[in-house]
Design a protein around this motif. Structure first.
Motif, PDB file in Angstrom:
ATOM      1  N   UNK A   1      -0.510  -1.218  17.478  1.00  0.00           N
ATOM      2  CA  UNK A   1       0.660  -0.898  17.795  1.00  0.00           C
ATOM      3  C   UNK A   1       1.623   0.315  17.038  1.00  0.00           C
ATOM      4  N   UNK A   2       0.618   0.632  16.467  1.00  0.00           N
ATOM      5  CA  UNK A   2       0.559   2.642  15.939  1.00  0.00           C
ATOM      6  C   UNK A   2       0.820   2.960  17.156  1.00  0.00           C
ATOM      7  N   UNK A   3      -0.228   3.160  18.003  1.00  0.00           N
ATOM      8  CA  UNK A   3      -0.818   3.956  19.101  1.00  0.00           C
ATOM      9  C   UNK A   3       0.512   3.417  20.420  1.00  0.00           C
ATOM     10  N   UNK A   4       1.246   2.012  21.035  1.00  0.00           N
ATOM     11  CA  UNK A   4       1.476   1.642  21.701  1.00  0.00           C
ATOM     12  C   UNK A   4       2.887   2.799  21.147  1.00  0.00           C
ATOM     13  N   UNK A   5       2.888   2.563  20.244  1.00  0.00           N
ATOM     14  CA  UNK A   5       4.840   2.523  19.491  1.00  0.00           C
ATOM     15  C   UNK A   5       5.421   4.263  19.572  1.00  0.00           C
ATOM     16  N   UNK A   6       3.808   5.261  18.971  1.00  0.00           N
ATOM     17  CA  UNK A   6       3.522   6.743  18.956  1.00  0.00           C
ATOM     18  C   UNK A   6       3.644   7.317  20.871  1.00  0.00           C
ATOM     19  N   UNK A   7       2.981   6.652  21.669  1.00  0.00           N
ATOM     20  CA  UNK A   7       3.618   7.154  23.351  1.00  0.00           C
ATOM     21  C   UNK A   7       4.629   6.471  23.560  1.00  0.00           C
ATOM     22  N   UNK A   8       5.415   5.144  23.566  1.00  0.00           N
ATOM     23  CA  UNK A   8       6.840   5.199  24.199  1.00  0.00           C
ATOM     24  C   UNK A   8       8.175   5.958  22.760  1.00  0.00           C
ATOM     25  N   UNK A   9       8.070   6.782  22.070  1.00  0.00           N
ATOM     26  CA  UNK A   9       8.693   7.117  21.210  1.00  0.00           C
ATOM     27  C   UNK A   9       9.624   8.178  22.362  1.00  0.00           C
ATOM     28  N   UNK A  10       8.999   8.469  22.877  1.00  0.00           N
ATOM     29  CA  UNK A  10       9.801   9.826  23.652  1.00  0.00           C
ATOM     30  C   UNK A  10      11.015   8.916  24.637  1.00  0.00           C
ATOM     31  N   UNK A  11      10.438   7.451  24.749  1.00  0.00           N
ATOM     32  CA  UNK A  11      11.031   7.085  25.826  1.00  0.00           C
ATOM     33  C   UNK A  11      12.072   6.469  25.367  1.00  0.00           C
ATOM     34  N   UNK A  12      12.395   6.494  23.860  1.00  0.00           N
ATOM     35  CA  UNK A  12      13.319   5.855  22.968  1.00  0.00           C
ATOM     36  C   UNK A  12      12.996   4.259  22.614  1.00  0.00           C
ATOM     37  N   UNK A  13      11.845   4.197  22.556  1.00  0.00           N
ATOM     38  CA  UNK A  13      11.660   2.941  22.772  1.00  0.00           C
ATOM     39  C   UNK A  13      10.405   2.258  21.327  1.00  0.00           C
ATOM     40  N   UNK A  14      11.488   0.765  20.735  1.00  0.00           N
ATOM     41  CA  UNK A  14       9.948   1.230  19.160  1.00  0.00           C
ATOM     42  C   UNK A  14       9.590  -0.349  19.729  1.00  0.00           C
ATOM     43  N   UNK A  15       8.405   0.183  19.213  1.00  0.00           N
ATOM     44  CA  UNK A  15       7.433  -1.159  18.916  1.00  0.00           C
ATOM     45  C   UNK A  15       6.991  -1.708  18.257  1.00  0.00           C
ATOM     46  N   UNK A  16       7.514  -3.205  17.624  1.00  0.00           N
ATOM     47  CA  UNK A  16       7.957  -3.373  16.471  1.00  0.00           C
ATOM     48  C   UNK A  16       6.571  -4.474  15.604  1.00  0.00           C
ATOM     49  N   UNK A  17       5.663  -5.026  17.056  1.00  0.00           N
ATOM     50  CA  UNK A  17       4.651  -5.670  16.697  1.00  0.00           C
ATOM     51  C   UNK A  17       3.536  -6.017  17.742  1.00  0.00           C
ATOM     52  N   UNK A  18       2.402  -5.980  17.573  1.00  0.00           N
ATOM     53  CA  UNK A  18       1.617  -6.477  19.115  1.00  0.00           C
ATOM     54  C   UNK A  18       0.433  -7.400  18.200  1.00  0.00           C
ATOM     55  N   UNK A  19       0.384  -8.359  18.946  1.00  0.00           N
ATOM     56  CA  UNK A  19      -0.805  -9.820  18.331  1.00  0.00           C
ATOM     57  C   UNK A  19      -1.940  -9.473  19.623  1.00  0.00           C
ATOM     58  N   UNK A  20      -2.737  -9.764  19.604  1.00  0.00           N
ATOM     59  CA  UNK A  20      -3.538 -10.094  20.373  1.00  0.00           C
ATOM     60  C   UNK A  20      -3.918 -11.498  19.787  1.00  0.00           C
ATOM     61  N   UNK A  21      -3.627 -11.981  21.351  1.00  0.00           N
ATOM     62  CA  UNK A  21      -3.575 -13.573  21.504  1.00  0.00           C
ATOM     63  C   UNK A  21      -4.818 -14.551  21.230  1.00  0.00           C
ATOM     64  N   UNK A  22      -5.710 -14.289  23.143  1.00  0.00           N
ATOM     65  CA  UNK A  22      -6.603 -14.572  23.169  1.00  0.00           C
ATOM     66  C   UNK A  22      -7.777 -14.278  23.189  1.00  0.00           C
ATOM     67  N   UNK A  23      -9.047 -14.349  22.543  1.00  0.00           N
ATOM     68  CA  UNK A  23     -10.145 -13.705  22.886  1.00  0.00           C
ATOM     69  C   UNK A  23     -11.494 -14.756  23.736  1.00  0.00           C
ATOM     70  N   UNK A  24     -12.133 -14.405  24.592  1.00  0.00           N
ATOM     71  CA  UNK A  24     -13.014 -15.283  25.393  1.00  0.00           C
ATOM     72  C   UNK A  24     -13.937 -14.824  25.180  1.00  0.00           C
ATOM     73  N   UNK A  25     -15.060 -15.604  25.073  1.00  0.00           N
ATOM     74  CA  UNK A  25     -16.463 -14.529  25.019  1.00  0.00           C
ATOM     75  C   UNK A  25     -17.623 -15.669  25.660  1.00  0.00           C
TER      76      UNK A  25
END
Length: 265
Positions: free
Chosen positions: A152-176
């Protein structure tokens, strides 16, 4: 009564022109008035130059001169496709995620990037591969909240110049891989057996300690041993047995043993 046909035709022609002009005026007015709901904004360009964002409510634009781009301000849900990642300890896994974001500055989201939804999706995919690939598998499994916060921190920092706020990022599934699943199952089973053996050993240790304390108390107070003897007889007789065993204390036969030992000597 004489009717002037030429004047009647001219009147009908003027009436038709008025109707056409009124219809065109109505179209111009309808295209010049925009009703913008609360969750949307329009970014206005006048002769190619940015004027700013407008809304909500009634917005007037100049037809054929102004160009309006509609931007949605609600939180958008973006599914990140499954990514094949090799972790830091060289384990190939498949992982996907979901990103929640919204537009805070409509003008930047239109001017600074061509399509902010596609750009955010591509950025989320590359960031997910980078972050998951920089940690070991055990950390991915046990510290998912930490990974979510870092994404969330990395994506929010990189999209900030585009006027976008990333509120949350969730890893859904992990396949081993299947081999890794079997190895983890064996590891979990061995861990459960280890814990069971430790618990059993701790129980034996506690029982031995209590028995040792009881023996010390019986040694200091012989009547305690006699009471225990009577309690044992009661417990045995209380059960519906055809045969009853009576334990004989060693103290009763000890004199006979000593006498026989002296005779042999």
């Amino acid at each position: 009564m004489v009717i002037d046909i030429s004047s009647a035709g001219s009147l009908l022609s003027n009436l038709g022109s008025i109707i056409v002009a009124g219809f065109i005026l109505l179209l111009v007015i309808s295209s010049a008035i925009k009703i913008i709901p609360e969750y949307r904004r329009i970014v206005l360009f006048r002769l190619g130059r940015l004027v700013g964002s407008r809304g909500p409510g009634i917005v007037f634009i100049v037809p054929f001169i102004d160009k309006a781009v509609t931007v949605d301000l609600r939180i958008l849900t973006l599914d990140v496709p499954v990514q094949e990642v090799i972790t830091k300890d060289n384990v190939a896994i498949k992982v996907n995620a979901v990103v929640y974001f919204r537009v805070l500055e409509p003008a930047k989201s239109v001017v600074e990037v061509e399509n902010y939804i596609v750009a955010t999706s591509q950025l989320a995919q590359t960031t997910l591969r980078s972050v998951v690939g920089s940690v070991e598998l055990d950390e991915v499994l046990s510290s998912r909240e930490k990974i979510n916060q870092e994404l969330q921190k990395i994506i929010d920092e990189r999209t900030d110049p585009w006027g976008i706020k990333v509120s949350a990022v969730e890893v859904k599934e992990l396949e081993l891989p299947e081999g890794m699943k079997r190895a983890m199952a064996r590891q979990a089973e061995a861990e459960r057996e280890r814990r069971a053996k430790i618990i059993a050993a701790e129980g034996e240790l506690q029982a031995a300690e209590k028995l040792s304390e009881a023996a010390h108390k019986m040694e200091s107070s012989p009547i305690t041993l006699q009471l225990r003897y009577l309690q044992t007889i009661r417990e045995i007789s209380g059960e519906r047995n055809t045969t009853t065993f009576f334990p004989i204390p060693v103290d009763l036969i000890q004199p006979f043993v000593d006498k026989l030992t002296k005779k042999e000597a």
